[in-house]
Design a protein around this motif. Structure first.
Motif, PDB file in Angstrom:
ATOM      1  N   PHE A  44      40.627  39.780  37.971  1.00  0.00           N
ATOM      2  CA  PHE A  44      41.600  39.240  38.659  1.00  0.00           C
ATOM      3  C   PHE A  44      42.610  40.718  37.303  1.00  0.00           C
ATOM      4  CE2 PHE A  44      40.585  34.723  39.620  1.00  0.00           C
ATOM      5  CZ  PHE A  44      40.185  35.328  40.549  1.00  0.00           C
ATOM      6  N   LYS A  57      41.969  42.329  35.761  1.00  0.00           N
ATOM      7  CA  LYS A  57      41.561  44.479  35.827  1.00  0.00           C
ATOM      8  C   LYS A  57      42.293  45.019  34.724  1.00  0.00           C
ATOM      9  CE  LYS A  57      41.813  44.716  40.230  1.00  0.00           C
ATOM     10  NZ  LYS A  57      41.159  43.351  41.265  1.00  0.00           N
ATOM     11  N   THR A  89      50.756  46.553  34.611  1.00  0.00           N
ATOM     12  CA  THR A  89      50.460  45.832  35.566  1.00  0.00           C
ATOM     13  C   THR A  89      51.102  44.556  34.896  1.00  0.00           C
ATOM     14  OG1 THR A  89      48.312  45.168  34.333  1.00  0.00           O
ATOM     15  CG2 THR A  89      48.580  45.650  36.165  1.00  0.00           C
ATOM     16  N   ARG A 144      44.033  32.206  39.785  1.00  0.00           N
ATOM     17  CA  ARG A 144      43.876  32.957  40.618  1.00  0.00           C
ATOM     18  C   ARG A 144      44.777  33.835  41.389  1.00  0.00           C
ATOM     19  NH1 ARG A 144      41.000  29.968  45.389  1.00  0.00           N
ATOM     20  NH2 ARG A 144      41.320  31.816  46.380  1.00  0.00           N
ATOM     21  N   ASP A 185      46.094  38.074  41.139  1.00  0.00           N
ATOM     22  CA  ASP A 185      45.717  39.705  41.182  1.00  0.00           C
ATOM     23  C   ASP A 185      46.259  40.407  39.875  1.00  0.00           C
ATOM     24  OD1 ASP A 185      43.422  41.473  41.313  1.00  0.00           O
ATOM     25  OD2 ASP A 185      44.004  41.882  43.896  1.00  0.00           O
ATOM     26  N   HIS A 230      50.451  40.748  40.192  1.00  0.00           N
ATOM     27  CA  HIS A 230      51.341  39.920  40.130  1.00  0.00           C
ATOM     28  C   HIS A 230      51.601  39.030  39.573  1.00  0.00           C
ATOM     29  CE1 HIS A 230      48.390  40.898  44.917  1.00  0.00           C
ATOM     30  NE2 HIS A 230      49.371  42.044  44.236  1.00  0.00           N
ATOM     31  N   ASP A 283      53.129  40.461  44.902  1.00  0.00           N
ATOM     32  CA  ASP A 283      52.975  41.788  44.199  1.00  0.00           C
ATOM     33  C   ASP A 283      54.278  42.680  42.976  1.00  0.00           C
ATOM     34  OD1 ASP A 283      54.161  43.070  46.080  1.00  0.00           O
ATOM     35  OD2 ASP A 283      53.047  43.436  46.760  1.00  0.00           O
ATOM     36  N   GLN A 310      31.414  42.251  41.583  1.00  0.00           N
ATOM     37  CA  GLN A 310      32.568  41.851  40.491  1.00  0.00           C
ATOM     38  C   GLN A 310      32.052  42.081  39.399  1.00  0.00           C
ATOM     39  OE1 GLN A 310      32.563  40.231  43.325  1.00  0.00           O
ATOM     40  NE2 GLN A 310      34.274  41.900  44.569  1.00  0.00           N
ATOM     41  N   GLY A 337      38.084  45.979  37.040  1.00  0.00           N
ATOM     42  CA  GLY A 337      37.719  44.302  38.079  1.00  0.00           C
ATOM     43  C   GLY A 337      36.582  44.035  37.953  1.00  0.00           C
ATOM     44  N   VAL A 339      40.682  37.703  46.582  1.00  0.00           N
ATOM     45  CA  VAL A 339      41.410  36.381  45.466  1.00  0.00           C
ATOM     46  C   VAL A 339      42.322  35.711  45.924  1.00  0.00           C
ATOM     47  CG1 VAL A 339      43.078  36.331  43.667  1.00  0.00           C
ATOM     48  CG2 VAL A 339      41.666  38.692  43.898  1.00  0.00           C
ATOM     49  N   TYR A 340      42.538  35.562  47.585  1.00  0.00           N
ATOM     50  CA  TYR A 340      43.419  35.150  48.146  1.00  0.00           C
ATOM     51  C   TYR A 340      43.256  34.585  49.362  1.00  0.00           C
ATOM     52  CZ  TYR A 340      46.821  36.579  44.237  1.00  0.00           C
ATOM     53  OH  TYR A 340      47.591  37.722  43.359  1.00  0.00           O
TER      54      TYR A 340
END
Length: 849
Positions: free
Chosen positions: A199, A201, A207, A243, A245, A248, A299, A378, A559, A848-849
């Motif tokens: 998640f 990365k 980010t 969870r 990303d 986010h 996001d 992954q 990731g 992810v979702y």
């Protein structure tokens, strides 16, 4: 303002604006310095002011667009704890028949981790349980978790313990705590495998700008000394949301005006206190209870990407009259209730690229990660990579810390010194390329030859650069200092081992050596006769570290998690036995029962001795390992519950201990679990005692299923499982199909089709097997690369027998396998990669979702 002027190119106005801005900032800073004692954020009273730092200079906005903390008071540093106690009124809903629930934690008020002394909750009505706990204010942040005491106990997740900070509450305050049971299953998603890699990365600076700000839990207080408005209730939301990303963030919004009245522009951004737990706090007038609220994930552009399906309801039902403090601890409700992912298993030695020197090297992992991204995978799972000397088996390590020199890439070492120090490395670089040309055409690993050539060229590079220049590298010397505890002992061990080989016919057992570890400092002394050899050991390990770290961080940024392997033991001729012999039972060998009995030759762990210092050796080992890995596999996890121990002098073995397996396994596994935040997978194959499964579940440790060794019903696997089509210790599926006709035929008729079983098997059967694993109920499916490639006829090796990695019980043909496809060719094969990706996407792997 300045960005708009840049766009318009108005240089003169920009200059004027800058001058004005600087002046304003100086005035503001001066005012802040002069009037800090008068600084009073909304809702804070005077006694708390001195412990706060103005929000403009402290933390990003926690509310849509506004530069304020909005009810989340954060101290500059945790203040001195007040005296007195507060009362926690715990409440949780949980259905249990004929049992009870306790709240247990390390503090004395929670029983000192003893469920027999922990406060017991009482059933109130239906599934509701309540209890009170008196917590001294001196505790600050107190941790606890719930245990359901029934015929079969059920434990909450231990990866992300719940906690409450009582700082800022007045003596005698009461907090109404509304908890929800935190299952171990989703808690595994809070490990670094997900938070850093899958998640996260790599958590780049870009980010991090939009993610929830990280705040130390101890610095979040309640309203100052509990003095909120007479009609107000301070509500703290504690949300477990593993969870999310990269880039986010999670927010909370609700009906009260303090929560934005469900306006997207006024929702409250939560603070990350670690372990994927997020905090927000508001003060709500009592007249607005009960009220609705919900959580939403947005996001990096602020657009909602995952909103809870329905609103939640906050009430004061069950709280005491006049309740002023409420803590609501719960988990995010995702549309997709479970997350599932996919990975590939391949030993580093088996990776083949155009740059490999006859064997896969650490930097080749980067190309594996590239292929994973293109194929929808992954994770890359590898075999142990610690130094095993001249033994090609990766499970015969002579150090739990040092990396194997065979995995270094000489060309990269040359480039390091040419770019950093301007050293002319054209000669060694040409030598390194000649080795690639000479050795990389082989489709099997010539282990002795490669090991010899690697040592020779590393000595050549060392001599070309020179010891003086190498030791002038501050990065190198800093690394030596940081790793000195294990590195110096390892270097001394390597030097002494070479000497022992010259005169000691039992050199392979370091307990027979002429020198003990107490002389290690003399061996590595810079004025000693062995110092040149010592620096060469440091030099090799440093570059191995740099290259593996580079590969790991590269994969993480894509990731892709890197999963290592933790062998169940170390050899008698090892740095670890030489340095800390008291940690091992040197009068015994580990093994397994059977006819014939298996004797593995390495000493079992002395767990009683290890626990005397809090399992320091394990903690050091796993902290070191966490530099490179996001997850690891425990080889023979049953050995943490009991071990088959055989007298070294001969004779039959027996299990030790022969009782108390649950307590033993829980104690040992919990000790290593708390040493790092890596995801743990236990190889729990074979004769598994009934105590093993519940302990692994409680701790959030994944088990392993090989389809041919169980009932094969992949759709019935437990969620905390790694579903694998085969592994390095058995034949790949295509070879198994040909060598075990009877078993394969039964498998065919039960899971695939009727009539005559086809030989080969055809590629569509290989596709069916991988598809079953992709669609399984397991969190992970991690399959050997051989089984992936067998899904297409034109991707297969010519002879399936050549795809074997290890044949347990035999040394012939073991550990020499190399993948028959170069990674560059795999990366460019878009049709095959899309086929794999679409299969995994269809099974919702990686969503992810």
């Amino acid at each position: 303002r300045r960005r708009r002027m840049d766009t318009l190119g108005m240089a003169r106005r920009e200059s004027l604006a800058c001058s004005v801005l600087v002046s304003l900032l100086l005035l503001v800073a001066s005012a802040e310095a002069v009037s800090l004692q008068h600084y009073n954020p909304r809702g804070f009273s005077a006694p708390f002011q001195a412990r706060l730092v103005p929000s403009r200079f402290r933390v990003q906005s926690l509310r849509g667009g506004e530069q304020s903390l909005e009810g989340l008071p954060i101290t500059k540093t945790p203040g001195e704890a007040s005296t007195g106690t507060v009362t926690l009124k715990l409440s949780i809903n949980y259905g249990v028949d004929g049992g009870s629930i306790v709240a247990v934690g390390p503090a004395s008020c929670f029983g000192n981790n003893d469920i027999n002394r922990a406060p017991r909750l009482q059933r109130k009505e239906g599934e509701k349980w309540e209890g009170t706990v008196q917590v001294p204010l001196t505790e600050g942040v107190v941790k606890y978790h719930y245990v359901v005491l029934a015929k079969t106990h059920r434990y909450e997740a231990r990866i992300a313990d719940r906690s409450i900070n009582v700082q800022g509450l007045p003596d005698g305050a009461k907090v109404y705590v509304q908890d929800s049971f935190r299952s171990p299953k989703p808690a595994t998603l809070a490990t670094s495998c997900f938070s850093r890699a899958v998640f996260g990365k790599g958590k780049t600076s870009k980010t991090l700008e939009t993610q929830n700000p990280e705040v130390e839990h101890a610095k979040i207080t309640w309203s100052p000394n509990g003095k909120s408005d007479s009609d107000g209730v301070t509500v703290r939301f504690a949300l477990f949301a593993p969870r999310m990303d990269a880039g986010h963030s999670v927010w909370v919004q609700g009906k009260p005006a303090a929560m934005g009245s469900f306006s997207d522009s006024s929702k409250i951004k939560m603070a990350n206190i670690g372990s994927q737990v997020f905090i927000a706090q508001v003060e709500v007038p009592r007249s607005e209870f009960p009220f609705e609220y919900k959580y939403v994930i947005v996001d990096s552009d602020g657009k909602p990407v995952c909103s809870e399906k329905s609103n939640r309801k906050m009430t004061l039902d069950g709280g005491d009259a006049g309740t002023k403090f409420v803590l609501k601890d719960e988990a995010f409700n995702y549309y997709n209730p479970v997350f599932k992912a996919a990975g590939v298993a391949i030993p580093v030695s088996g990776i083949k690229t155009r740059d490999s020197t006859g064997i896969g090297e650490f930097l080749d992992i980067k190309k594996m990660a590239d292929w994973c991204v293109r194929s929808g995978l992954q994770l890359v799972q590898i075999l142990p990579i610690n130094d095993s000397g001249e033994d090609p088996s990766p499970y015969s390590a002579c150090s739990a810390f040092a990396l194997h020199p065979i995995y270094v890439q000489p060309k990269s070492v040359c480039s390091y010194y040419s770019s950093k120090f301007g050293v002319d490395m054209s000669g060694p670089l040409g030598w390194a390329q000649s080795l690639v040309d000479k050795l990389n055409g082989n489709w099997k690993i010539d282990y002795p030859k490669i090991l010899y050539e690697k040592k020779k060229i590393l000595d050549g590079i060392f001599d070309a650069v020179g010891k003086e220049k190498i030791l002038s590298d501050k990065d190198f010397t800093d690394w030596i200092e940081k790793n000195s505890k294990w590195l110096k002992v390892y270097a001394a061990f390597k030097v002494q081992m070479e000497k022992e080989k010259g005169f000691n016919n039992k050199w392979f057992d370091c307990t027979t050596w002429s020198k003990r570890v107490t002389e290690a400092e003399n061996i590595v002394n810079s004025n000693g006769p062995d110092y040149d050899h010592v620096v060469r050991v440091y030099f090799t390990q440093y570059h191995l570290h740099c290259q593996l770290k580079e590969a790991s961080e590269y994969a993480e940024g894509l990731g892709v998690a890197l999963k290592g392997d933790l062998p169940i033991g170390v050899t008698r001729c090892s740095q670890d036995v030489w340095a800390e012999p008291n940690l091992f039972k040197l009068d015994r060998n580990a093994g397994a029962p059977g006819d014939p009995e298996q004797n593995w030759g390495f000493p079992p762990y002395n767990w009683d001795q290890m626990h005397r210092d809090g399992c320091s050796w394990w903690r050091r080992r796993l902290t070191h390992m966490e530099q490179y890995f996001h997850a690891y596999r425990i080889d023979h996890v049953l050995g943490f519950f009991r071990m088959w121990e055989i007298p070294k002098s001969g004779g039959g073995g027996r299990y030790e201990p022969n009782g108390g397996l649950r307590e033993n396994g829980l104690r040992n596994l919990r000790a290593i679990q708390t040493a790092s935040n890596m995801m743990i997978c236990g190889e729990d194959l074979g004769n598994v005692p009934p105590e093993v499964g519940p302990v692994l579940l409680e701790l959030g440790i994944l088990g392993l299923k090989i389809q041919r060794w169980c009932d094969g019903k992949t759709w019935d696997y437990g969620y905390l499982t790694v579903a694998a089509s085969s592994c390095h210790d058995c034949s790949p599926c295509r070879l198994w199909w040909n060598e075990n006709w009877g078993e394969a035929e039964r498998f065919y008729h039960e899971f695939i089709g009727q009539g005559n079983m086809p030989g080969g098997p055809p590629d569509w059967i290989s596709q069916k097997i991988i598809k079953m694993h992709a669609e399984s109920s397991a969190m992970w499916t991690i399959n050997p690369i051989q089984d992936y490639l067998d899904m297409w006829e034109n991707m297969r090796s010519q002879n399936p027998k050549s795809d074997m990695i290890n044949r347990p019980g035999s040394t012939d043909g073991c550990w020499i396998w190399r993948c028959h496809k170069r990674m560059e060719d795999l990366i460019d094969n878009s049709k095959f990669n899309d086929f794999v990706k679409n299969m995994l996407k269809g099974a919702k792997r990686g969503e992810v979702y």
